[in-house]
Write an enzyme that holds these catalytic residues in place. Structure first.
Site, short mmCIF file in Angstrom:
data_model
loop_
_atom_site.label_atom_id
_atom_site.label_comp_id
_atom_site.label_asym_id
_atom_site.label_seq_id
_atom_site.Cartn_x
_atom_site.Cartn_y
_atom_site.Cartn_z
N ALA A 105 0.76 -1.25 0.00
CA ALA A 105 0.00 0.00 0.00
C ALA A 105 0.80 1.30 0.00
O ALA A 105 0.28 2.32 -0.44
CB ALA A 105 -0.96 0.01 1.19
N ALA A 106 2.01 1.32 0.55
CA ALA A 106 2.73 2.60 0.67
C ALA A 106 3.11 3.15 -0.71
O ALA A 106 3.32 2.37 -1.64
CB ALA A 106 3.98 2.42 1.53
N PRO A 107 3.14 4.47 -0.84
CA PRO A 107 2.97 5.48 0.21
C PRO A 107 1.52 5.82 0.52
O PRO A 107 1.25 6.58 1.45
CB PRO A 107 3.69 6.70 -0.37
CG PRO A 107 3.52 6.56 -1.84
CD PRO A 107 3.60 5.08 -2.12
N GLY A 108 0.57 5.30 -0.26
CA GLY A 108 -0.83 5.49 0.09
C GLY A 108 -1.71 6.10 -0.97
O GLY A 108 -2.89 6.37 -0.71
N LYS A 110 -3.07 4.79 -3.63
CA LYS A 110 -4.20 3.92 -3.96
C LYS A 110 -5.06 3.63 -2.74
O LYS A 110 -6.28 3.50 -2.84
CB LYS A 110 -3.70 2.64 -4.62
CG LYS A 110 -3.06 2.89 -5.99
CD LYS A 110 -2.51 1.61 -6.61
CE LYS A 110 -1.97 1.85 -8.02
NZ LYS A 110 -0.80 2.74 -8.06
N GLU A 128 1.77 -2.66 4.38
CA GLU A 128 3.07 -2.31 3.80
C GLU A 128 4.16 -3.04 4.56
O GLU A 128 4.25 -2.92 5.79
CB GLU A 128 3.29 -0.80 3.86
CG GLU A 128 4.67 -0.35 3.44
CD GLU A 128 5.09 -0.83 2.06
OE1 GLU A 128 6.25 -1.27 1.91
OE2 GLU A 128 4.24 -0.76 1.13
N ARG A 133 8.10 3.06 5.39
CA ARG A 133 7.06 3.39 4.41
C ARG A 133 5.66 3.18 4.99
O ARG A 133 4.71 3.88 4.62
CB ARG A 133 7.26 2.57 3.14
CG ARG A 133 8.40 3.08 2.27
CD ARG A 133 8.75 2.10 1.16
NE ARG A 133 7.63 1.77 0.31
CZ ARG A 133 7.20 2.49 -0.72
NH1 ARG A 133 7.81 3.63 -1.02
NH2 ARG A 133 6.19 2.09 -1.45
N ASP A 173 -0.93 -4.13 -5.99
CA ASP A 173 -0.11 -3.21 -6.78
C ASP A 173 1.35 -3.59 -6.50
O ASP A 173 1.99 -3.06 -5.60
CB ASP A 173 -0.40 -1.77 -6.38
CG ASP A 173 0.34 -0.77 -7.24
OD1 ASP A 173 0.34 -0.94 -8.48
OD2 ASP A 173 0.93 0.17 -6.69
N CYS A 226 3.64 -0.66 -12.52
CA CYS A 226 3.95 0.55 -13.30
C CYS A 226 5.11 0.23 -14.24
O CYS A 226 6.07 1.00 -14.33
CB CYS A 226 4.26 1.73 -12.39
SG CYS A 226 5.62 1.49 -11.26
#
Length: 435
Positions: A105-108, A110, A128, A133, A173, A226
């Site tokens: 999840a970090a940095p947040g 999403k 995370e 982080r 992610d 990404c």
């Protein structure tokens, strides 16, 4: 660019490679999301140019504008996010009342987007593995005002052992080789190699396995990166579905990007986003776990009795009460979801830490002042000059009621002050102050 990377991209893009290469002469696309927990999704003059095609509350940022020091950002009303990065949550389509996991999840960016979609109904678990982080993740969710998030700091496999088939939707992610970041962060290219791509792909497969274990039958799993490499994207999805016949790739209803590479197993239904498509670079796959959804129960934390001083403060100063409270060692937490037992996982924060009782007095927390649920009143409205002084940690002057109150600017909450009637002691967190 790296010769080997260039060759791979030419194979991927064919005739479009020249357009991709020329995109590096253009500035990276920048964007923000409007935090709909705190304000309507409306264009903010001087910041927003046009609406983003990748998220309902996303906007393309004016290239001349820097958001990081604006009251809108510091008060949690906007969140900077590269536009195509928001497409993964758009594909996930979380709804109020759902249980949602953001596994990496970090940095947040999403997680805060999921929180906006849930509108403080249901449960968000944001995990995370990296401890520093994870603390940044906590800060961003608190600024956003989310009142229904559990923030964890665990390996994905540990989470899956505790939360097997618990979530309606899971976002994975996955950490990746970052090829979609080269225009935005040129240093990312220096870390690139084929071996790094293959190592990332192997790690992603393990994380994807754990993500799948967390999902209920009938639930939705979104896998995103990404990067552009097929090894980390379509090849991972094809291999996963081949080994998990209970999962199927399904279409993404929202528009954005282009179809993925067809490797069988419906991988052409995935989406790729290149700089030519209005973002920087992202891959998104949406999968459904076959079967009928079943309700998975949970155990609750055992709260100590509510503290009288805390209840008196909360009942007096909050616009609306928190549906659930949890008390431990004179620290009071609040939230919009029951306080579930995370059974030995490393808990960073369970919903909102409201404050602590010291010497029979309740001291509210910065997170309470930033909450989008129980808005703290009264509020001392600062001028622009006072806001700058507040961010420096300076004491403010002004006629105000005695006691604790929110400090705000243009109707937005920025933190806490404590007034003696004329002097307002600054309680902006020291870690956030400017020098």
């Amino acid at each position: 660019m790296n010769i080997e990377f260039t060759a791979r991209m030419k194979d991927l893009l064919g005739d479009e490679y020249a357009e991709y290469e020329s995109s590096f002469a253009e500035p990276a696309v920048r964007g923000i999301r409007i935090n709909t927990l705190k304000r309507p999704n409306e264009k903010i003059s001087g910041i927003c140019l046009s609406q983003s095609p990748f998220a309902r509350n996303g906007w393309i940022l004016d290239p001349a504008c820097s958001v990081g020091n604006t009251p809108e950002y510091l008060c949690g009303h906007v969140y900077p996010q590269e536009p195509s990065a928001s497409f993964a949550v758009t594909a996930l389509d979380p709804r109020p009342g759902m249980r949602v996991l953001d596994l990496c999840a970090a940095p947040g960016s999403k997680s805060t987007q999921i929180a906006e979609c849930l509108q403080n109904e249901g449960l968000l678990v944001a995990n995370e593995i990296n401890t520093p982080r994870a603390r940044i993740l906590k800060e961003n969710l608190e600024r956003c005002g989310c009142a229904n998030a559990i923030i964890l700091n665990n390996r994905p496999t540990e989470l899956a052992d505790v939360f097997g088939e618990f979530f309606d939707a899971v976002l994975c992610d996955a950490p990746c080789s970052g090829e979609g970041m080269f225009r935005k962060e040129p240093d990312a290219e220096n870390q690139w190699s084929v071996n790094h791509v293959l190592a990332c792909a192997q790690r992603q497969r393990l994380i994807l396995e754990d993500a799948a274990r967390c999902l209920k039958p009938g639930g939705i799993l979104v896998y995103s990166t990404c990067t552009f490499s097929p090894e980390e994207n379509e090849q991972n999805i094809a291999a996963f579905v081949a080994g998990h016949p209970e999962f199927e790739v399904i279409p993404i209803a929202a528009s954005g990007g282009r179809n993925g590479i067809d490797l069988g197993f419906n991988t052409a239904l995935t989406r790729r986003i290149y700089p030519m498509d209005g973002g920087e670079g992202h891959f998104v796959a949406k999968l459904r776990k076959k079967g009928e959804s079943t309700e998975t129960g949970y155990s609750l934390l055992h709260s100590q009795p509510p503290v009288k001083e805390a209840l008196e403060f909360l009942n007096t100063h909050l616009e609306r009460p928190f549906p659930y409270l949890y008390v431990r060692n004179d620290t009071v937490y609040g939230g919009t979801h029951p306080f579930i037992d995370c059974r030995g996982l490393h808990l960073i924060r369970h919903q909102i830490m409201l404050g602590t009782v010291k010497n029979r007095r309740f001291e509210p927390s910065h997170a309470l002042a930033m909450s989008a649920w129980g808005e703290l009143n009264p509020c001392f409205e600062m001028t622009e000059e006072q806001f700058d002084a507040y961010r420096r940690g300076e004491t403010l002057r002004g006629n105000a009621e005695k006691g604790w109150m929110a400090a705000g600017i243009r109707g937005m909450r920025a933190g806490l002050v404590k007034s003696d009637g004329q002097i307002l002691k600054n309680h902006y967190p020291k870690a956030f102050r400017i020098r």
